[in-house]
Design an enzyme around this catalytic site. Structure first.
Site, PDB file in Angstrom:
ATOM      1  N   SER A 120       0.831  -1.205   0.000  1.00 36.32           N
ATOM      2  CA  SER A 120       0.000   0.000   0.000  1.00 36.32           C
ATOM      3  C   SER A 120       0.862   1.249   0.000  1.00 36.32           C
ATOM      4  O   SER A 120       0.489   2.287  -0.570  1.00 36.32           O
ATOM      5  CB  SER A 120      -0.935   0.000   1.209  1.00 36.32           C
ATOM      6  OG  SER A 120      -0.200  -0.116   2.412  1.00 36.32           O
ATOM      7  N   TYR A 125       7.666  -1.899   3.549  1.00 36.83           N
ATOM      8  CA  TYR A 125       8.124  -3.289   3.566  1.00 36.83           C
ATOM      9  C   TYR A 125       9.617  -3.514   3.365  1.00 36.83           C
ATOM     10  O   TYR A 125      10.110  -4.587   3.725  1.00 36.83           O
ATOM     11  CB  TYR A 125       7.295  -4.105   2.569  1.00 36.83           C
ATOM     12  CG  TYR A 125       5.854  -4.177   3.020  1.00 36.83           C
ATOM     13  CD1 TYR A 125       5.479  -5.056   4.034  1.00 36.83           C
ATOM     14  CD2 TYR A 125       4.887  -3.327   2.499  1.00 36.83           C
ATOM     15  CE1 TYR A 125       4.173  -5.111   4.491  1.00 36.83           C
ATOM     16  CE2 TYR A 125       3.579  -3.362   2.952  1.00 36.83           C
ATOM     17  CZ  TYR A 125       3.227  -4.260   3.949  1.00 36.83           C
ATOM     18  OH  TYR A 125       1.933  -4.296   4.414  1.00 36.83           O
ATOM     19  N   PHE A 408      -3.584  -8.992  -4.882  1.00 36.90           N
ATOM     20  CA  PHE A 408      -4.178  -9.957  -3.952  1.00 36.90           C
ATOM     21  C   PHE A 408      -4.100  -9.434  -2.521  1.00 36.90           C
ATOM     22  O   PHE A 408      -3.368  -8.503  -2.229  1.00 36.90           O
ATOM     23  CB  PHE A 408      -3.461 -11.314  -4.055  1.00 36.90           C
ATOM     24  CG  PHE A 408      -1.974 -11.241  -3.974  1.00 36.90           C
ATOM     25  CD1 PHE A 408      -1.322 -11.186  -2.745  1.00 36.90           C
ATOM     26  CD2 PHE A 408      -1.196 -11.212  -5.127  1.00 36.90           C
ATOM     27  CE1 PHE A 408       0.055 -11.107  -2.666  1.00 36.90           C
ATOM     28  CE2 PHE A 408       0.180 -11.137  -5.063  1.00 36.90           C
ATOM     29  CZ  PHE A 408       0.809 -11.079  -3.833  1.00 36.90           C
TER      30      PHE A 408
END
Length: 408
Positions: A120, A125, A408
């Site tokens: 997002s 990350y 996903f």
């Protein structure tokens, strides 16, 4: 309240309602019963971690059990998803603890050498060892300006995607082993992906599908929606392409001829084009594709040796890579990677390093996307033996740019 008072717990099927409500709030949408039940189809409680506070779900991280195509191979990959922390519980290290536990459990299980996700926000990350492994082109096509590809012949059939599910799935599975970045769609994934929900239309029609049939049967398909719009001078409708899958040049060309020439439309958007999308070489005026680069898949190596041995290499490689991995220290050390297009091995070694990098840099090049030379020029990869970066970069490349057709 201290973080010790908020333990991380394995989820159960009964947690889905709370997880769904948390995610709806975080991503600014309303929980709708049809979407809620469709997402329940693919929710895997045994791969989900939750944090509760006074009976309310306040943090969550999960993974889907799916395979991922990588250069020359298909590997099991933890498809990390549904990660978030309630705004009332930020700055308590809940996200850090969730991600670290998820990495540790996936690594300890030994069932998946890599993890993959859509981010997002891109700054989140990398601190957990994920590297940006693929990018995509977002196309905003002025259909009257680009010029149509030449006709290819063949037969087209259109209809609701659900009526073609077996044919769509069959072609997708046929092509997937050769398409780095594509994910398997096991179990009820096709049912979930083809679900039709009014809230997902954004003023467009229901999803439609077109199949291309050539001498070999079904050789391609596309899925799209249309949105009607009129101005005083006439129609300016939009075609929103969701997925294009083609086994042959003829099927690819004819599908795009169809999509670019739908009556009463003047614009086509497609958010999942690959960096090497063939459409750029089919139209007369590629500038009017108006491509914009966006990030796509982020990859994290859970087991460096298993991950590097699982994929294949475009040119022969024999290199010692010194890796640092603060979160999974068993990955830290020197690894000798040898391989080619047919086989590969990666073993721990005491030999001097040819290259030094962080685990996230290996994740970034794992799918054959970003060049190792670019990471070296950015100072993220250190070359200890002259010429090693160039040789290793050539090996990590692949015949197709990595791409992904779904978030996903």
């Amino acid at each position: 309240m201290t973080e010790a008072e908020l333990p991380i717990e394995p989820a159960t099927a009964d947690d889905w309602d709370g997880v769904s409500a948390l995610l709806a709030g975080l991503f600014h949408h309303t929980v709708e019963s049809d979407v809620h039940e469709s997402e329940r189809l693919v929710f895997e409680p045994d791969r989900s971690l939750v944090v509760h506070d006074d009976g309310r779900t306040v943090a969550h991280a999960a993974a889907f059990t799916r395979d991922l195509t990588v250069p020359g191979a298909v590997v099991p990959a933890a498809h990390v998803t549904m990660v978030g922390v309630a705004p009332t519980h930020r700055r308590r290290r809940l996200l850090t603890r969730l991600m670290q536990r998820q990495l540790r459990e996936a690594g300890d299980a030994g069932r998946e050498p890599v993890a993959v996700l859509w981010a997002s926000e891109g700054r989140i990350y990398p601190r957990f060892g994920y590297g940006l492994a693929s990018q995509r082109l977002v196309l905003d096509v002025a259909t009257r300006e680009v010029g149509l590809p030449e006709a290819a012949g063949g037969r087209l059939r259109t209809g609701p995607p659900a009526t073609f599910q077996a044919e769509l799935a069959g072609l997708y599975d046929q092509l997937r082993p050769d398409r780095p970045g594509w994910s398997s769609r096991p179990g009820r994934w096709w049912e979930h992906l083809l679900g039709e929900f009014p809230s997902h239309r954004d003023s467009a029609t229901e999803r439609r599908a077109v199949l291309y049939e050539g001498a070999g049967g079904v050789e391609g398909y596309a899925m799209w929606r249309t949105r009607s719009e009129w101005i005083p001078g006439g129609p300016t409708g939009e075609v929103r392409v969701e997925e294009v899958v083609a086994a042959t040049p003829d099927s690819y060309r004819e599908l795009w001829r169809f999509l670019l020439s739908i009556d009463l439309t003047r614009k086509v958007t497609y958010p999942f084009a690959s960096l090497d999308e063939p459409l750029q070489h089919l139209v007369a005026e590629p500038r009017h594709l108006v491509p914009r680069v966006a990030d796509a898949l982020w990859v994290r190596l859970l087991d460096v040796a298993a991950a590097l041995a699982a994929r294949r290499y475009r040119t022969p490689v024999d290199v010692v890579i010194e890796v640092t991995d603060p979160l999974l220290p068993e990955n830290t050390g020197r690894w000798r990677l040898t391989g080619d297009r047919y086989a590969a091995s990666c073993v721990r070694t005491g030999d001097p390093a040819d290259l030094i990098c962080d685990v996230r840099d290996l994740g970034a090049v794992y799918l054959g996307g970003p060049e190792l030379t670019a990471l070296a020029d950015a100072g993220r990869v250190r070359e200890m033996v002259p010429g090693t970066v160039a040789r290793t970069a050539a090996a990590f490349g692949w015949d197709r740019a990595p791409a992904s057709l779904e978030v996903f």
